[in-house]
Design a protein around this motif. Structure first.
Motif, PDB file in Angstrom:
ATOM      1  N   ARG A 117     -12.939 -20.282  -6.470  1.00 38.93           N
ATOM      2  CA  ARG A 117     -13.042 -18.838  -6.514  1.00 38.93           C
ATOM      3  C   ARG A 117     -12.444 -18.342  -7.823  1.00 38.93           C
ATOM      4  O   ARG A 117     -11.328 -18.724  -8.198  1.00 38.93           O
ATOM      5  CB  ARG A 117     -12.331 -18.217  -5.320  1.00 38.93           C
ATOM      6  N   ILE A 118     -13.181 -17.478  -8.488  1.00 43.10           N
ATOM      7  CA  ILE A 118     -12.710 -16.909  -9.755  1.00 43.10           C
ATOM      8  C   ILE A 118     -12.331 -15.458  -9.494  1.00 43.10           C
ATOM      9  O   ILE A 118     -13.133 -14.665  -8.983  1.00 43.10           O
ATOM     10  CB  ILE A 118     -13.798 -16.995 -10.836  1.00 43.10           C
ATOM     11  N   GLU A 119     -11.087 -15.150  -9.816  1.00 42.54           N
ATOM     12  CA  GLU A 119     -10.589 -13.787  -9.585  1.00 42.54           C
ATOM     13  C   GLU A 119     -11.236 -12.840 -10.576  1.00 42.54           C
ATOM     14  O   GLU A 119     -11.344 -13.131 -11.763  1.00 42.54           O
ATOM     15  CB  GLU A 119      -9.067 -13.767  -9.743  1.00 42.54           C
ATOM     16  N   VAL A 120     -11.644 -11.696 -10.067  1.00 44.74           N
ATOM     17  CA  VAL A 120     -12.236 -10.656 -10.902  1.00 44.74           C
ATOM     18  C   VAL A 120     -11.169  -9.604 -11.148  1.00 44.74           C
ATOM     19  O   VAL A 120     -10.642  -9.011 -10.206  1.00 44.74           O
ATOM     20  CB  VAL A 120     -13.477 -10.031 -10.231  1.00 44.74           C
ATOM     21  N   ASN A 121     -10.852  -9.378 -12.403  1.00 42.91           N
ATOM     22  CA  ASN A 121      -9.813  -8.415 -12.781  1.00 42.91           C
ATOM     23  C   ASN A 121     -10.441  -7.096 -13.186  1.00 42.91           C
ATOM     24  O   ASN A 121     -11.550  -7.054 -13.716  1.00 42.91           O
ATOM     25  CB  ASN A 121      -8.993  -8.957 -13.956  1.00 42.91           C
ATOM     26  N   ALA A 122      -9.695  -6.012 -12.969  1.00 42.38           N
ATOM     27  CA  ALA A 122     -10.149  -4.688 -13.412  1.00 42.38           C
ATOM     28  C   ALA A 122      -9.893  -4.574 -14.910  1.00 42.38           C
ATOM     29  O   ALA A 122      -8.956  -5.137 -15.443  1.00 42.38           O
ATOM     30  CB  ALA A 122      -9.378  -3.608 -12.651  1.00 42.38           C
ATOM     31  N   ARG A 123     -10.737  -3.801 -15.585  1.00 41.10           N
ATOM     32  CA  ARG A 123     -10.537  -3.585 -17.034  1.00 41.10           C
ATOM     33  C   ARG A 123      -9.861  -2.284 -17.283  1.00 41.10           C
ATOM     34  O   ARG A 123      -9.926  -1.358 -16.586  1.00 41.10           O
ATOM     35  CB  ARG A 123     -11.869  -3.573 -17.769  1.00 41.10           C
TER      36      ARG A 123
END
Length: 132
Positions: free
Chosen positions: A126-132
């Motif tokens: 699982r690849i964490e999705v970060n907010a920009r």
């Protein structure tokens, strides 16, 4: 019932076997299942005991050999038979996605189960999705 549902399938005899290997050898029926972290291989080898199975890995080739004791069958004179008695031989080429050091084998009721773990780099993660 369709004709295919009741059709029998002949055991496949190994072709081009080594001349030093005595007796008849058949290809065991195999099921291969994929899981997220491994492959599971089930080989059907009726009449083969755990002590008579040899699984080897050499240069990326997984070899399965199962030996059947024919002593019980030699004294029989069947009127009709569909069961061919013989040993089993099958080979598979493994790619680099399999962690060869962690292969595990077990045998129960004439079925060989091999667990072929995937290497860490091929397992889904699982690849964490970060907010920009």
């Amino acid at each position: 019932m369709t004709e295919q549902e009741i059709a029998t399938r002949e055991k496949q005899q190994v072709q081009g076997q080594e001349k030093t290997r005595a007796g008849r050898f058949f290809l065991p029926e195999v099921d291969i299942l994929e899981q997220s972290d491994s492959l599971k291989l089930f080989a059907d080898m009726p009449g083969v005991k755990q002590s008579d199975v040899e699984v080897t890995l050499n240069n990326g080739v997984l070899t399965i050999v199962g030996t059947v004791s024919t002593e019980v069958y030699q004294k029989l004179t069947p009127l009709y038979t569909e069961y061919n008695v013989g040993n089993y031989f099958r080979q598979f080429e493994l790619n680099e996605d399999i962690d060869a050091q962690r292969i595990n084998a077990s045998m129960k009721d004439g079925v060989l189960e091999l667990t072929l773990p995937k290497s860490e780099r091929t397992r889904p993660r699982r690849i964490e999705v970060n907010a920009r």
